[in-house]
Design an enzyme around this catalytic site. Sequence first.
Site, PDB file in Angstrom:
ATOM      1  N   GLY A  98       8.232   2.004  -4.459  1.00  0.00           N
ATOM      2  CA  GLY A  98       7.456   1.291  -5.477  1.00  0.00           C
ATOM      3  C   GLY A  98       6.185   2.048  -5.826  1.00  0.00           C
ATOM      4  O   GLY A  98       5.779   2.107  -6.992  1.00  0.00           O
TER       5      GLY A  98
ATOM      6  N   ARG B 217      12.892  -4.393  -8.398  1.00  0.00           N
ATOM      7  CA  ARG B 217      11.493  -4.823  -8.224  1.00  0.00           C
ATOM      8  C   ARG B 217      10.762  -4.907  -9.572  1.00  0.00           C
ATOM      9  O   ARG B 217      11.074  -4.170 -10.505  1.00  0.00           O
ATOM     10  CB  ARG B 217      10.789  -3.863  -7.253  1.00  0.00           C
ATOM     11  CG  ARG B 217      11.418  -3.970  -5.866  1.00  0.00           C
ATOM     12  CD  ARG B 217      10.781  -3.051  -4.876  1.00  0.00           C
ATOM     13  NE  ARG B 217       9.400  -3.387  -4.618  1.00  0.00           N
ATOM     14  CZ  ARG B 217       8.592  -2.653  -3.860  1.00  0.00           C
ATOM     15  NH1 ARG B 217       9.050  -1.526  -3.312  1.00  0.00           N
ATOM     16  NH2 ARG B 217       7.352  -3.030  -3.645  1.00  0.00           N
TER      17      ARG B 217
ATOM     18  N   ARG C 217      -0.505  10.175  -2.870  1.00  0.00           N
ATOM     19  CA  ARG C 217      -1.650  10.511  -3.725  1.00  0.00           C
ATOM     20  C   ARG C 217      -2.051  11.980  -3.574  1.00  0.00           C
ATOM     21  O   ARG C 217      -2.550  12.599  -4.517  1.00  0.00           O
ATOM     22  CB  ARG C 217      -2.819   9.574  -3.410  1.00  0.00           C
ATOM     23  CG  ARG C 217      -2.547   8.134  -3.940  1.00  0.00           C
ATOM     24  CD  ARG C 217      -3.365   7.102  -3.214  1.00  0.00           C
ATOM     25  NE  ARG C 217      -3.281   5.758  -3.774  1.00  0.00           N
ATOM     26  CZ  ARG C 217      -2.302   4.866  -3.524  1.00  0.00           C
ATOM     27  NH1 ARG C 217      -1.293   5.190  -2.734  1.00  0.00           N
ATOM     28  NH2 ARG C 217      -2.337   3.667  -4.069  1.00  0.00           N
TER      29      ARG C 217
ATOM     30  N   ARG D 182      10.428 -10.317   1.601  1.00  0.00           N
ATOM     31  CA  ARG D 182       9.997 -10.278   3.005  1.00  0.00           C
ATOM     32  C   ARG D 182       9.635 -11.650   3.572  1.00  0.00           C
ATOM     33  O   ARG D 182       9.372 -11.734   4.776  1.00  0.00           O
ATOM     34  CB  ARG D 182       8.839  -9.290   3.197  1.00  0.00           C
ATOM     35  CG  ARG D 182       9.313  -7.877   3.281  1.00  0.00           C
ATOM     36  CD  ARG D 182       8.233  -6.925   3.743  1.00  0.00           C
ATOM     37  NE  ARG D 182       8.738  -5.555   3.672  1.00  0.00           N
ATOM     38  CZ  ARG D 182       7.983  -4.493   3.461  1.00  0.00           C
ATOM     39  NH1 ARG D 182       6.688  -4.621   3.307  1.00  0.00           N
ATOM     40  NH2 ARG D 182       8.529  -3.290   3.425  1.00  0.00           N
TER      41      ARG D 182
ATOM     42  N   ASP E 292       1.653  -5.009   4.304  1.00  0.00           N
ATOM     43  CA  ASP E 292       2.851  -4.315   4.801  1.00  0.00           C
ATOM     44  C   ASP E 292       3.101  -4.582   6.283  1.00  0.00           C
ATOM     45  O   ASP E 292       4.176  -4.273   6.802  1.00  0.00           O
ATOM     46  CB  ASP E 292       2.720  -2.806   4.577  1.00  0.00           C
ATOM     47  CG  ASP E 292       2.758  -2.439   3.100  1.00  0.00           C
ATOM     48  OD1 ASP E 292       3.217  -3.264   2.290  1.00  0.00           O
ATOM     49  OD2 ASP E 292       2.318  -1.326   2.761  1.00  0.00           O
TER      50      ASP E 292
HETATM   51  C1  S3P Z   1       0.769   0.674  -1.811  1.00  0.00           C
HETATM   52  C2  S3P Z   1       0.327  -0.563  -2.202  1.00  0.00           C
HETATM   53  C3  S3P Z   1       0.882  -1.828  -1.710  1.00  0.00           C
HETATM   54  C4  S3P Z   1       1.753  -1.624  -0.483  1.00  0.00           C
HETATM   55  C5  S3P Z   1       2.654  -0.441  -0.614  1.00  0.00           C
HETATM   56  C6  S3P Z   1       1.845   0.831  -0.833  1.00  0.00           C
HETATM   57  C7  S3P Z   1       0.122   1.888  -2.367  1.00  0.00           C
HETATM   58  O1  S3P Z   1       1.679  -2.423  -2.696  1.00  0.00           O
HETATM   59  O2  S3P Z   1       2.504  -2.791  -0.213  1.00  0.00           O
HETATM   60  O3  S3P Z   1       3.462  -0.270   0.534  1.00  0.00           O
HETATM   61  O4  S3P Z   1       0.293   2.984  -1.813  1.00  0.00           O
HETATM   62  O5  S3P Z   1      -0.581   1.769  -3.378  1.00  0.00           O
HETATM   63  P1  S3P Z   1       1.063  -3.330  -3.895  1.00  0.00           P
HETATM   64  O6  S3P Z   1       0.183  -2.485  -4.695  1.00  0.00           O
HETATM   65  O7  S3P Z   1       2.251  -3.803  -4.675  1.00  0.00           O
HETATM   66  O8  S3P Z   1       0.328  -4.452  -3.244  1.00  0.00           O
END
Ligand code: S3P
Length: 432
Positions: free
Chosen positions: A97, A125, A28, A348, A317
Amino acid sequence: MANKQVQALNKAARAEIDIPGDKSISHRSIIFGSISEGTTHVSNFLTGEDCVCTMKAFQALGVKIDFNESTKEVTIEGKGMGALTAPSEDIYLGNSGTGMRLLCGLFAGLPFDTTLTGDESLSSRPMKRVTEPLAKMGAKIDSSDGKAPLKIHGGSQLQAISHESKIASAQVKSCILLAGLNAQGTTVVSEPEKSRDHTERMMQSFGANLKVDGLKVSLEPGSKLIAKDIVVPGDISSAAFFMVAAAILDDAELKLKGVGINPSRTGIIDVLDAMKVSYKLENETEVNNEPIADIVVSSSKIQATTIEGDIIPRLIDEIPVISILAAQAEGTTVIKDAAELKVKESNRIASTVNMLKALGVKVEDTDDGMIIEGRVGQAFEPVEDSICADGDHRLAMSSAIAALKSNKPINIEQVEFVATSFPNFFDIIEAL
Ligand code: S3P
């Protein structure tokens, strides 16, 4: 693919560990530094591959970003959203992701086309959770049946939506809020439980007109975002590995320094309480709207617990490494309401259960979690010589922590994935 053999630790583990920067906040910091006006200095940036991919994405869109890997400092010369220019190539986001889902939201409202790609895991994903609400805002995105690569057609005037997310996901929430910056009207996102709120905190500190009301966030576009220096707290998700190591090893005490303790991330600390792990927080303070502390954890007689409900997004996580804690507890630990685990860097539920079985633990998978029988502090007795990380950094690191308390060395396959979130993880293990 790289392997690493980890030996049990037979001596006392006492150390102070500097925890690397938070992955979510590092992503971010690049995003908001790049779209605001002025110079943003970031320190303790996570130099892991995921965040470096996000940085390269904005460099490809014409943002001047200076990155010093050894000092972990980044300087971003922001000139506002309007200064972003079309990239000459597809944008590769590696294993991330967060990178893909957040950038997809921001790029949907830009005047030019972008294509987001990722590695094998990321390309499998689900992306519909972001492309569908973005389509409702008027975005035009082609995907491969809801998966990456995502081709985002620029030039759409987005309209704000009110989105009720079915899952507690910070990536979905952040994606829509980032799209909302370029939309007409007030964007509202609500979620069933609170997910991490770093986007909201950082948007507010950069000057966005954003309001949080319980599980609902509203964003009014149009405010000028102004650059802000950022000190990235240590990542509690990385610290979690060493919290568990300290708790399960004999005669251990580890001090984890400068760790972010944002309440939307501290489910692991609630679990330490529930499982009677002995720990304390020291030097509590706040940086950039984010609370931090040193966390000192020591050897404990661990008790089983049930982990369910709205704590799940606050520790999602950490579940692979919490499973190691549970496997050392007295009693049976139940983890439920965690079906989201199936769509992380690996499935997981399956990969964690396979890891535990390889360690000789009695465990059962369920639709939305697992049931783990604790070994009451007995060292693991692996039934296999190797554990495969299944392309998942957190599985590789959880297996390494378990290997510290095992009756024989464990060979961990695919350790290179650790570089996505914790590049010096094995250096710390070796130093211990
Ligand atoms: C994250 C949100 C989470 C987390 C990922 C980082 C983020 O995922 O599992 O490692 O930085 O916004 P989800 O938004 O899919 O829950």
